[in-house]
Structure formats: structure tokens, C-alpha cells
Design a protein around this motif. Structure first.
Motif: not given
Length: 597
Positions: A139-146, A178-198
């Protein structure tokens, strides 16, 4: 006054008998719905502090556990899980591989069968396994990258009075990658999805085995997961790949593995020195502890199917320790599995997958559909959307199935379908790509990608064959582990290059193909599968690499009712989480201004 008391007594008796009648009726319904035992779990979603890789972060987990609790039941049982959300954003839970017979209401993918369970609310899932499901699911969360932090195993033991189709192991253990991210993975993904994001979607900082990165990760020596074993005994390892974006090689130093199951089904046993397991998949392996008592590493590393010239992937080796009991001098360090394949060994990985076969026994038969009524040929591709915004032209990454990059609707598809709400989706997902060319070549045409919420509608009991075709669009071929909700399917063939409709079907395995819910479409290759559409409902098809799912590599199959109550979707529960604010982690909608490459 006396008459009023008699009337009151009569009303009380009537109320008692009405309650008794309701209980009797509900008991009868449970007998019809629940064939085995019923099990009840409470999942509390809550942020807790965890320290890994020399730093501490707060992250959402179930019951303050990473990985989350194991659900253990017997074949034929039903599970009720009450999810209480004490976090700060909406979450859903998916019961991966569980067929949820006639019950898409509890399947869990956000925007498809429900909206998020909002903070300070709860929702109870009814988890209904298929009558033949037995082995390891999850079982796993199925919303965002939670799901990076919200996941756990489901262990389905043989039905009471039966046993495994192989010698019963002396003990068993669950191994969750499983994967481990040092930061908040949902915030990192949100930043990456901004158009023209670097920035791009995040690469994990480490992998974990049962929550720990192992001896080779920073500040991790001393917390490595250990499995204590006895010499001569055989152990069943139930391996779950909950990693976000990586197929994985796994091996144990000095020990062979006997694969006996995958995705909640049994396989013909075969011996191997390693396995390759994709995100979303589970594998059951037997390990006999037949080496000299000592410490041995079990280890995993990423299988990289993409361009080896791109170095941007997680190079870490995650380890746990097999520790024999007994009196001996411990080694200075455990031995590392010399047979663990290197990152880019494609042929080795695909050779392993070719060995999977269904058990095909009288107790666990194979029923491959032969008279096909629906055939689909679906290309799996990476794309770039070119958009115009206030006079500025930009590009935005996308992914697609048959050139359709799926857009999540504002209302979930299941409720729109069940309640006949128009305008949420269209029913014209194509059975074939818009045109044909050398999908795996290097002379690529300008490929038009449409952003849309298109679904495929199937009649009840249709026999379906799907060819998934990998492509070289964007010159970034890689594997795609594709997962179908609500079903298992037979993987009847696979190969390299472009599928040949005349010669390739001659090699289809219709005798003992593996039965899976998640299958790898190899880079620049194809895979063929079949299933019978006998589970009515709304079911998601998607790539289980979360970055590809985020970019739109998914679609929905709607399977219509069969005309009787027993072949129709169950009625909805009295309460479903309401649809509120959309997730910030969602593909940007450029459908009104798009030209695509």
C-alpha cells in the motif's frame, strides 16, 4: 400518564427490535461481501522527525513509522483501514495490486477514484482482495509524491487449511526498498514543475532497506537493518520496491535466491544470484542460509536503463546485514555481493525478467484469454510541450500514452462516471497512435502531443490485448514500469525494437505467462499483455516512475457493469472525501495554447 408510559415502553421495544433487525441485515450483507475474516486497522497520518544522512527532517508517515505498518491477512479476507489525516495537506492511499473487486471507491488514486482526505478528517477504506490473490502486495499514498514516506507491505498468507505451493519456509521477513530525500520532496517537485524552472524533478539522496540507508551512507553505520538467521534454515523474503523512480538490482552475498512469486501470484521457482525489481513490483524469494556463519550484506543499487552518458542518478548502494546466530568471530566487515550487477547492464536485467513464468498448476491455474475482442497498440513516450504565454514561447516537459498527456480533472473520474457528470473527461482515448513511424529510430518526426483527460471504455467481459511500445522520442529511451489498478494481467511476450504484428505473436507464451500488475516496457522495446475486463469500475493505468506519472504518462480504463448486481460496481460509501483545492504538484494545463514536439 400511565398510557404515556406504556407508549414510551412500546417505542423503546420497537427501537430495540429495529436496531436488532438492522444488525441482522448488516450481518447478512457482510456474509455476502466478506468471504473470509475481516481485519481492522487504524492508520494515523502524522508528521514525525527522522534522522538520516546526518540531518533531521519532519515528514509524513503512517503511525510514525517508516516504512509503515505491515497488513497481514489470509487469502479471501477483507481489510478495513480507517485513515485519520493529522497532516497539513490532503492525502489518499492506494492498495497496490489489490483487485478491489467491484469496489473502485476504495482504490485510492487522487483525481481518479477520489479526492484527498483533508487534514483533520478521516476516511475508511474497504480493501477487497481478488479470490485468487496470495503472496505479497503493498500500500502507498497516491497523491503528490507522498508515497516516498507513506507506504508499507501487505502480506497475504495462504487460506486457512492450505499452504504454500513450495516447502514451507522456516521463517519470513519483509524487505522494503525505498527512496530518501534530505528535503521535503513535495516542495522540491512543486518547484520543478514551475514553467521555465531551472530545476528538475529531484533525484533521491539515498535508498533505504526497511528505513535505513546502510553502512555505506553518511552517518548510517550502526543503524543498518539486520536480519538474524540460523544456519541451515530457509527464509522467505517478501521484497517490495517502493522506490520513487528507479528499477533496482538486489542480491545477497554468497547466497542464491529462489524466486517463487511476484505481484501477489506464484511463479515457477527458479534459482538466481540476483533479482531486478521495478518500482511498484513485489517479489517473493527463498534463501537458504547455507554459508559459513558470519555477516553478509544484502545490497541493492539502481538499474539505469537510460542513456549511460547522463550521470544524474542515485549512485548509492543500499545495504542491510544477514547475521548468522552462533559462536564465531565476527568479520571486520560483511562481505559484499560480487554478483550484484552494475548500473547499466541491460541484457542482464532483461534476461532475468524473461525467466518469470506462472506456476500454472491445478491449484493455481492459468486462464489466458484467447478470443480477443479489443486490441490496443499504445506508444509510451517522453515529449516537450511548446507553449505561448503573454507573447513568450517556452517549453514544458511532458510524457504521454498514444500522444495523450493526461490532465487530472478537478473532480475525480469515478464520481463523474457514476453520477453521469458531463464535461469531466472524454471517452476517446485512442486504440492506436495517430500515425506510425520507426518508434525506436533516430530520425524522429515532429510528434504532436495533446493534453487531455481522455479515457478508454470497455464492455464487461471483453478480452483485451495491449501492446505497449517503447519509443526514442526526445532521444531519451528508458524503461517504463506500467501498473494497472484493479487487475492482474498475463505478460505473454516482450522484445526489442518495434513490434512486428506478423512475426512477434508467433512467440507469444499462452501456456504459463507470468501474471502481474506491474510490467516493465523495456527501453526501445515492447511488451504484450492480455486480461479479461471482468472487474467493473474506473481503473488507472500509469507509469510507476513518479516523475513520468507527474508529467502525464497515465490514462484511465472504465469497465462497464455486466448487467446484474453481481457484475456491477458496488454502491458508493455514505461518505467520500470532498474535492477541494487542487494539488500544487500537477502538470501545468497548456491545452488551450499548445503546440508540441
Amino acid at each position: 400518564m400511565q398510557q404515556s408510559r406504556k407508549e414510551a415502553m412500546g417505542l423503546k421495544k420497537m427501537g430495540f427490535f429495529l436496531k436488532l433487525l438492522v444488525l441482522v441485515l448488516m450481518s447478512g450483507m457482510l456474509v455476502c461481501r466478506v468471504q473470509g475474516d475481516a481485519h481492522y486497522y487504524d492508520f494515523v497520518l502524522k508528521k514525525s522527525n527522522f534522522t538520516r544522512l546526518c540531518s533531521t527532517k519532519s515528514m509524513l508517515t503512517v503511525n510514525e513509522s517508516f516504512p509503515g505498518p505491515v497488513i497481514q491477512i489470509h487469502r479471501g479476507d477483507t481489510v478495513y483501514v480507517n485513515v485519520q489525516n493529522e497532516g497539513d495537506y490532503g492525502v489518499t492511499i492506494h492498495w497496490h495490486g489489490v483487485e478491489q473487486t467491484r469496489n473502485p471507491w476504495s482504490d485510492g488514486p487522487e483525481y481518479i477514484t477520489q479526492c484527498g482526505i483533508q487534514p483533520r478528517t478521516n476516511f475508511t477504506y474497504e480493501v477487497i482482495l481478488g479470490k485468487d490473490q496470495e503472496g505479497t502486495l503493498w500500500w502507498h499514498a497516491h497523491s503528490n509524491w507522498t508515497r516516498a514516506t507513506v507506504h508499507g507491505a501487505i502480506v497475504v498468507l495462504p487460506a486457512e487449511g492450505t499452504t504454500y505451493p513450495y516447502p514451507k519456509p522456516d521463517a519470513e521477513d519483509v524487505i522494503v526498498l525505498a527512496s530518501w530525500y534530505k528535503g521535503d520532496v513535495n516542495l522540491l517537485v512543486q518547484e520543478a514543475l514551475i514553467p521555465n524552472s531551472s530545476t528538475s524533478t529531484p533525484v533521491s539522496d539515498a535508498y533505504t532497506i526497511n528505513g535505513q540507508p546502510g553502512d555505506f551512507a553518511a552517518c548510517s553505520n550502526g543503524t543498518t537493518y539486520r536480519l538474524l538467521v540460523d544456519y541451515g534454515k530457509t527464509y522467505l523474503l517478501r521484497i517490495v520496491n517502493a522506490i520513487m523512480n528507479s528499477e533496482t538490482f538486489f542480491a545477497i552475498s554468497g547466497h542464491n535466491l529462489t524466486v517463487v512469486g511476484t505481484d501477489g501470484t506464484y511463479t515457477k521457482p527458479f534459482v538466481t544470484s540476483f533479482i531486478m525489481i521495478a518500482p511498484g513490483q513485489t517479489m517473493d524469494v527463498l534463501v537458504t542460509m547455507d554459508q559459513a556463519p558470519s555477516y553478509y550484506y544484502m545490497a541493492a543499487r539502481q538499474f539505469v536503463s537510460g542513456n549511460p552518458e547522463y550521470p544524474d542518478f542515485d549512485h548509492s548502494n543500499v545495504t542491510a546485514i544477514i547475521q548468522y546466530r552462533g559462536n564465531y568471530t565476527p568479520p571486520a566487515a560483511p562481505s559484499f555481493p560480487a554478483n550484484l550487477p552494475a548500473y547499466h547492464q541491460l541484457e542482464v536485467a532483461y534476461s532475468f525478467l524473461s525467466q518469470l513464468r506462472s506456476l500454472a498448476s491445478p491449484e493455481h491455474p492459468v486462464n489466458v484469454p484467447l478470443d480477443i475482442t479489443t486490441r490496443m497498440y499504445i506508444t509510451v513516450a517522453m515529449n516537450s510541450v511548446v507553449y505561448e504565454d503573454e507573447g513568450t514561447t517556452g517549453t514544458y516537459i511532458a510524457s504521454s500514452l498514444n500522444n495523450i498527456s493526461f490532465l487530472n480533472p478537478e473532480m475525480d473520474v469515478l464520481q463523474a462516471y457514476y453520477w453521469h457528470v458531463a464535461g469531466v473527461y472524454t471517452t476517446d482515448f485512442p486504440d492506436h497512435p495517430s500515425y506510425y513511424f520507426n518508434f525506436t529510430g533516430y530520425d524522429m518526426p515532429s510528434d504532436v502531443t495533446m493534453q487531455a483527460t481522455k479515457v478508454k471504455v470497455l464492455n464487461y467481459n471483453e478480452s483485451v490485448e495491449i501492446i505497449f511500445q517503447g519509443t526514442n522520442l526526445q532521444y531519451t529511451p528508458e524503461d517504463h514500469p506500467l501498473h494497472l489498478h484493479g487487475y492482474t494481467f498475463y505478460v505473454i511476450g516482450s522484445g526489442y525494437g518495434v513490434f512486428d504484428n506478423e512475426t512477434d505473436p508467433q512467440g507469444f507464451n499462452l501456456v504459463d505467462p507470468p501474471e502481474q500488475n506491474t510490467v516493465t516496457v523495456s527501453q526501445n522495446g515492447w511488451v504484450a499483455l492480455r486480461f479479461v475486463a471482468n472487474n467493473p469500475g474506473v481503473w488507472l493505468w500509469h507509469c510507476h516512475l513518479d516523475r513520468h506519472l507527474t508529467w502525464g504518462m497515465d490514462t484511465v480504463f472504465i469497465v462497464k457493469d455486466g448487467g446484474t448486481p453481481e457484475t456491477s460496481i458496488l454502491p458508493p460509501p455514505a461518505y467520500m472525501p470532498p474535492c477541494q483545492d487542487p494539488s500544487p504538484i500537477v502538470l501545468e494545463d497548456f491545452s488551450d495554447s499548445v503546440k508540441a514536439w
